[in-house]
Design an enzyme around this catalytic site. Structure first.
Site, PDB file in Angstrom:
ATOM      1  N   ARG A   1       0.924  -1.189  -0.206  1.00  0.00           N
ATOM      2  CA  ARG A   1       0.072   0.059  -0.005  1.00  0.00           C
ATOM      3  C   ARG A   1       0.799   1.280   0.109  1.00  0.00           C
ATOM      4  NH1 ARG A   1      -5.556  -0.331   2.164  1.00  0.00           N
ATOM      5  NH2 ARG A   1      -6.230  -2.219   1.747  1.00  0.00           N
TER       6      ARG A   1
ATOM      7  N   ARG B   1      -3.391   7.281   1.208  1.00  0.00           N
ATOM      8  CA  ARG B   1      -3.649   8.467   1.872  1.00  0.00           C
ATOM      9  C   ARG B   1      -2.628   8.972   2.694  1.00  0.00           C
ATOM     10  NH1 ARG B   1      -8.968   5.299   3.917  1.00  0.00           N
ATOM     11  NH2 ARG B   1      -7.298   3.624   4.006  1.00  0.00           N
TER      12      ARG B   1
ATOM     13  N   ARG C   1      -6.574  11.554  -5.313  1.00  0.00           N
ATOM     14  CA  ARG C   1      -7.935  11.075  -4.906  1.00  0.00           C
ATOM     15  C   ARG C   1      -8.944  11.973  -5.140  1.00  0.00           C
ATOM     16  NH1 ARG C   1     -11.963   9.271  -4.045  1.00  0.00           N
ATOM     17  NH2 ARG C   1     -12.780   7.800  -2.597  1.00  0.00           N
TER      18      ARG C   1
ATOM     19  N   ASP D   1      -6.941  -2.521  -6.675  1.00  0.00           N
ATOM     20  CA  ASP D   1      -7.356  -2.987  -5.617  1.00  0.00           C
ATOM     21  C   ASP D   1      -8.011  -4.441  -5.765  1.00  0.00           C
ATOM     22  OD1 ASP D   1      -8.488  -2.179  -2.540  1.00  0.00           O
ATOM     23  OD2 ASP D   1      -9.795  -3.600  -3.222  1.00  0.00           O
TER      24      ASP D   1
ATOM     25  N   TYR E   1     -14.951 -11.285   1.202  1.00  0.00           N
ATOM     26  CA  TYR E   1     -15.787 -10.151   1.228  1.00  0.00           C
ATOM     27  C   TYR E   1     -16.872 -10.221   0.376  1.00  0.00           C
ATOM     28  CZ  TYR E   1     -11.714  -7.479   2.847  1.00  0.00           C
ATOM     29  OH  TYR E   1     -10.647  -6.832   3.703  1.00  0.00           O
TER      30      TYR E   1
HETATM   31  O1  CP3 Z   1       0.062  -1.521  -2.300  1.00  0.00           O
HETATM   32  C1  CP3 Z   1      -0.346  -0.490  -3.261  1.00  0.00           C
HETATM   33  O2  CP3 Z   1      -0.022   0.465  -3.047  1.00  0.00           O
HETATM   34  C2  CP3 Z   1      -1.272  -0.459  -4.391  1.00  0.00           C
HETATM   35  C3  CP3 Z   1      -2.570  -0.557  -3.934  1.00  0.00           C
HETATM   36  C4  CP3 Z   1      -3.568  -1.426  -3.201  1.00  0.00           C
HETATM   37  C5  CP3 Z   1      -4.646  -1.018  -2.597  1.00  0.00           C
HETATM   38  N1  CP3 Z   1      -5.254  -2.041  -2.110  1.00  0.00           N
HETATM   39  C6  CP3 Z   1      -5.342   0.403  -2.672  1.00  0.00           C
HETATM   40  C7  CP3 Z   1      -6.331   0.656  -1.954  1.00  0.00           C
HETATM   41  C8  CP3 Z   1      -3.364  -2.937  -2.864  1.00  0.00           C
HETATM   42  C9  CP3 Z   1      -2.282  -3.851  -3.058  1.00  0.00           C
HETATM   43  C10 CP3 Z   1      -4.527  -3.210  -2.180  1.00  0.00           C
HETATM   44  C11 CP3 Z   1      -4.932  -4.552  -1.795  1.00  0.00           C
HETATM   45  C12 CP3 Z   1      -6.111  -4.627  -0.869  1.00  0.00           C
HETATM   46  N2  CP3 Z   1      -7.299  -4.224  -1.055  1.00  0.00           N
HETATM   47  C13 CP3 Z   1      -6.001  -5.995  -0.018  1.00  0.00           C
HETATM   48  C14 CP3 Z   1      -4.914  -6.870   0.454  1.00  0.00           C
HETATM   49  C15 CP3 Z   1      -3.854  -6.275   1.200  1.00  0.00           C
HETATM   50  C16 CP3 Z   1      -4.471  -5.961   2.568  1.00  0.00           C
HETATM   51  O3  CP3 Z   1      -4.353  -4.700   3.074  1.00  0.00           O
HETATM   52  O4  CP3 Z   1      -4.799  -6.889   3.412  1.00  0.00           O
HETATM   53  C17 CP3 Z   1      -7.451  -6.004   0.668  1.00  0.00           C
HETATM   54  C18 CP3 Z   1      -7.653  -6.807   1.793  1.00  0.00           C
HETATM   55  C19 CP3 Z   1      -8.119  -4.971   0.114  1.00  0.00           C
HETATM   56  C20 CP3 Z   1      -9.532  -4.418   0.300  1.00  0.00           C
HETATM   57  C21 CP3 Z   1      -9.792  -3.035   0.725  1.00  0.00           C
HETATM   58  N3  CP3 Z   1      -9.513  -2.055  -0.244  1.00  0.00           N
HETATM   59  C22 CP3 Z   1     -10.105  -2.534   1.945  1.00  0.00           C
HETATM   60  C23 CP3 Z   1     -10.467  -3.409   2.859  1.00  0.00           C
HETATM   61  C24 CP3 Z   1     -10.270  -1.201   1.560  1.00  0.00           C
HETATM   62  C25 CP3 Z   1     -10.660  -0.068   2.892  1.00  0.00           C
HETATM   63  C26 CP3 Z   1      -9.726  -0.018   3.989  1.00  0.00           C
HETATM   64  C27 CP3 Z   1      -8.899   1.277   3.893  1.00  0.00           C
HETATM   65  O5  CP3 Z   1      -7.670   1.149   3.891  1.00  0.00           O
HETATM   66  O6  CP3 Z   1      -9.408   2.389   3.286  1.00  0.00           O
HETATM   67  C28 CP3 Z   1      -9.645  -0.801   0.509  1.00  0.00           C
HETATM   68  C29 CP3 Z   1      -9.715   0.538  -0.052  1.00  0.00           C
HETATM   69  C30 CP3 Z   1      -8.020   0.828  -0.565  1.00  0.00           C
HETATM   70  N4  CP3 Z   1      -7.480  -0.057  -1.366  1.00  0.00           N
HETATM   71  C31 CP3 Z   1      -7.571   2.316  -0.375  1.00  0.00           C
HETATM   72  C32 CP3 Z   1      -6.449   2.186  -1.063  1.00  0.00           C
HETATM   73  C33 CP3 Z   1      -5.263   3.168  -1.373  1.00  0.00           C
HETATM   74  C34 CP3 Z   1      -8.106   3.379   0.358  1.00  0.00           C
HETATM   75  C35 CP3 Z   1      -9.020   4.046  -0.281  1.00  0.00           C
HETATM   76  C36 CP3 Z   1      -9.098   5.494  -0.584  1.00  0.00           C
HETATM   77  O7  CP3 Z   1      -8.026   5.990  -0.913  1.00  0.00           O
HETATM   78  O8  CP3 Z   1     -10.208   6.230  -0.419  1.00  0.00           O
END
Ligand code: CP3
Length: 345
Positions: free
Chosen positions: A26, A30, A39, A76, A151
């Site tokens: 990640r 943010r 964003r 994602d 999910y």
């Molecule tokens: O690593 C990176 O920089 C690439 C981007 C990336 C995102 N999600 C961007 C994201 C990657 C590799 C993921 C993987 C992901 N997404 C996983 C596996 C890794 C982990 O963290 O366990 C999972 C379970 C998800 C599902 C997911 N996406 C959730 C539960 C959430 C909400 C929680 C949160 O952090 O807000 C997301 C949203 C998400 N995915 C964001 C980002 C940058 C935040 C949303 C936003 O910017 O508005």
């Protein structure tokens, strides 16, 4: 282009490189002001993922700012359920929301195969990143079937993945059918990313640790092994990192059981114990506590040192044990990189 001389590929080919290459799960997100500005240009988080120009820019931001040893394509894991036709949305400030699947009728509403046209913007973003930063190894990724299913069945994140685990106990045939579909879709999705130009891939099984030992083989090991075989059948040379988060003792022989080239460790694994118990030839990735990076100071310094010294002399890619948290100060990321890069060569 061949990347065999880049640090991350030297490690993936079994070399102990000091200081180790580093990227952070990640790493786009943010905690970066430039990400928050980007964003704001997209209507929704999924729009950001599906707008190649913006997704490519989000991918490049942390590479430019910190010079990480690899990029990870900005997307994602939940774009795969979306491309199976399940309704997926991200509410501002909250987690993902999906239309839950609880029975055969729910499974029946999904497409038979993942819609690669729907995912085409991700592939386009990959091409743009490779054009802008051809020298930086680019990681593609997908969620592992069990994590996606957790999910898809609950319709949201849950603390214990109970809805998915219950369905797997009550109706293993239905659960298997969902997993099989996700396995096939994940192979197609990873191959699409590889065709577009990613240099290696990571499979995130973020919720693997929720599985009971009797279930772990069926829903974590077997699906990953099939995905890895499916990718290898077309691209035998591509490196694959598996990340079975919170899987405890199951990690010890996980790379051998699934055929992964490298094993991601979460922050609950003691690096000293991991170095002792996991075969010396297994490439490891990880595993600083994301909260130590938020805290900074001694927690960060000592946590980093413990990992560097435990894995010195073996192939290791430095990373966090899970994704970087939004409240992480950028100065702490700089301090972490400074410490890693100053490690004894
Ligand atoms: O690593 C990176 O920089 C690439 C981007 C990336 C995102 N999600 C961007 C994201 C990657 C590799 C993921 C993987 C992901 N997404 C996983 C596996 C890794 C982990 O963290 O366990 C999972 C379970 C998800 C599902 C997911 N996406 C959730 C539960 C959430 C909400 C929680 C949160 O952090 O807000 C997301 C949203 C998400 N995915 C964001 C980002 C940058 C935040 C949303 C936003 O910017 O508005």
């Amino acid at each position: 282009m061949s990347f065999s001389s880049s640090k991350i590929f030297r490690v993936l080919n079994g070399e102990a490189v000091s200081p180790p290459p580093v990227w952070l799960m990640r790493q786009a997100g943010r905690y970066l002001v430039e990400y928050r500005q980007l964003r704001a240009k997209a209507r929704s988080f999924l729009d950001l993922c599906y707008t190649p120009k913006l997704a490519a820019e989000a991918t490049l931001q942390p590479i430019r700012r910190f010079g990480f040893d690899a990029g990870i394509i900005f997307s994602d894991i939940l774009v795969v359920p979306d491309a199976f036709g399940q309704k997926v949305s991200f509410e501002t400030g909250g987690g993902p929301k999906l239309e839950p699947i609880s029975n055969a009728a729910g499974l029946g509403r999904l497409r038979e195969k993942v819609d690669l046209d729907r995912l085409a913007p991700v592939f386009d973003a990959v091409r743009r990143v490779k054009e802008a930063a051809p020298e930086t190894p680019l990681i593609g990724f997908c969620g592992a079937p069990f994590t996606l299913a957790s999910y898809m069945i609950a319709g949201q994140g849950t603390p214990d993945q109970a809805p998915a685990r219950l369905l797997a106990y009550r109706d293993p045939d239905l659960f298997q059918a969902l997993i099989d579909r996700l396995v096939a879709g994940s192979i197609d999705y990873l191959l699409g990313q590889i065709d577009a130009g990613v240099d290696l891939v990571q499979i995130f099984d973020s919720w693997a640790g929720a599985l009971a030992p009797s279930e772990f083989e069926s829903w974590c090991v077997a699906p990953l092994k099939t995905i890895i075989e499916g990718v290898r059948a077309r691209h035998p040379e591509k490196k694959i990192i598996a990340f079975p988060r919170r899987a405890g003792l199951s990690i010890v022989d996980f790379a051998a059981r699934t055929g992964a080239d490298a094993l991601g460790l979460d922050e609950t694994i003691d690096p000293v114990a991991a170095a002792k118990r996991i075969e010396a030839s297994t490439v490891l990735q990880g595993n600083l506590d994301p909260l130590a990076l938020v805290a900074g100071g001694r927690a960060l310094q000592e946590g980093t040192e413990r990992i560097l010294s435990a894995f010195a002399g073996r192939p290791h890619i430095f990373n966090l044990g899970h994704g970087i948290l939004p409240e992480t100060p950028v100065a702490h990321v700089e301090a972490l990189l400074g410490q890693i890069r100053a490690a004894d060569a």
